[in-house]
Design an enzyme around this catalytic site. Structure first.
Site, PDB file in Angstrom:
ATOM      1  N   SER A 253       0.808  -1.217   0.000  1.00 30.91           N
ATOM      2  CA  SER A 253       0.000   0.000   0.000  1.00 30.91           C
ATOM      3  C   SER A 253       0.843   1.270   0.000  1.00 30.91           C
ATOM      4  CB  SER A 253      -0.950   0.010   1.204  1.00 30.91           C
ATOM      5  OG  SER A 253      -0.234  -0.144   2.411  1.00 30.91           O
TER       6      SER A 253
ATOM      7  N   ASP B 177      -1.906   5.666  11.859  1.00 32.27           N
ATOM      8  CA  ASP B 177      -1.161   5.349  10.639  1.00 32.27           C
ATOM      9  C   ASP B 177       0.150   6.134  10.640  1.00 32.27           C
ATOM     10  OD1 ASP B 177      -0.156   4.773   8.175  1.00 32.27           O
ATOM     11  OD2 ASP B 177      -1.930   5.357   7.028  1.00 32.27           O
TER      12      ASP B 177
ATOM     13  N   HIS C 225       2.095   5.153   6.199  1.00 27.04           N
ATOM     14  CA  HIS C 225       1.822   5.887   4.968  1.00 27.04           C
ATOM     15  C   HIS C 225       2.103   7.377   5.163  1.00 27.04           C
ATOM     16  CE1 HIS C 225      -0.610   2.164   4.839  1.00 27.04           C
ATOM     17  NE2 HIS C 225      -0.208   2.150   3.572  1.00 27.04           N
TER      18      HIS C 225
END
Length: 284
Positions: free
Chosen positions: A7, A249, A252
């Site tokens: 991702s 998160d 990312h």
């Protein structure tokens, strides 16, 4: 151009699409049911971008324990994931990356035999490092590309790992990343696992370049040191966490944000090869 990886590779391609959209808005021409494989086309510039999702680049099956996902996988270090290799002959450029899924408890297989595991303490099973597993995978990938007869004049970029910045715990134990300013260079360490993995990736690209065949070209897309300095660039709690409620998160990157610099690095590397690249037709 294909971005091949997890991702974070998707994160990278989305940054690129945002930047290119200032010149031309792309058409979305393919999207699978899980939104993991995507294709966009820029008709005015005859340019196609794909993202090919893969956890490990090689085959991996998750272990199911008592009917539930275990988050541990059986990794086959000698078998590439055909979901991305099948598309490789269509590409002029491949940007390959993979790190984050290796930081878990996995069991390693070679030639149908289990040879050991990482992040485990199983009796009678040899323990290996993340570096060992990832080096085996990267070497397999680059050897495959070198031997791929249909991958003529392919330019392969290996993007080095981008670090996570969890503090006050790991991703699943309450870790967060709420800093609001970058680190100074004196505040980062070039002795941790992120830097060791980066050095291994650089060495593997050098190795592949020495034995490159049939017009293949290899280069490193080195983002590790720059990203080590940007603990302030992650979403933290400001993300759509519908799949992972309550987690921060810190893997990312925000957009706009530090990840946009990856495309400056990308363009600098591609300028070495663009004049002799021959565009090819992408199958539907």
């Amino acid at each position: 151009m294909a971005f091949i990886g997890d991702s974070v590779a998707r994160n990278h391609v989305e940054s690129l699409l945002c930047l290119l959209s200032l010149v031309e808005v792309p058409l979305s021409t393919y999207r699978d049911d899980d939104d993991r494989f995507r294709t966009w086309h820029f008709p005015e510039n005859n340019f196609t971008v794909m993202v090919l999702w893969t956890r490990f680049l090689v085959m991996g099956e998750e272990r199911i324990i008592n009917g539930k996902n275990s988050d541990s996988f059986d990794l086959h270090l000698d078998k590439l994931d055909k979901n991305w290799t099948s598309k490789l002959p269509e590409m002029d450029y491949a940007i390959i990356s993979d790190v984050h899924w290796f930081y878990r408890r996995h069991f390693l297989h070679d030639n149908e035999n289990m040879i050991g595991c990482i992040y485990c303490s199983e009796p009678n099973i040899k323990s290996y490092t993340v570096e060992f597993a990832l080096e085996r995978v990267i070497r397999l990938v680059l050897n495959y590309i070198n031997e791929c007869k249909e991958c003529k004049s392919l330019v392969t970029l290996l993007r080095t790992g981008s670090p996570a910045h969890f503090e006050n715990g790991a991703w699943n134990t309450g870790g967060n990343c709420n800093r609001t300013s970058p680190f100074q260079e004196s505040e980062i360490s070039l002795e941790g696992i992120e830097w060791r993995l980066r050095n291994m990736q650089v060495d593997e690209i050098k190795r592949a370049s020495k034995v490159k065949k049939k017009g293949k070209r290899f280069a490193i897309l080195d983002v590790t040191k720059a990203m080590l300095m940007r603990p302030d660039g992650h979403p933290d709690s400001h993300w759509d966490d519908k799949w992972m409620k309550g987690y921060k998160d810190c893997v990312h990157w925000c957009m706009p944000g530090p990840i946009d610099a990856w495309n400056d690095f990308l363009m600098a590397v591609l300028k070495r090869y663009a004049p002799i690249s021959i565009p090819r037709k992408i199958s539907e």
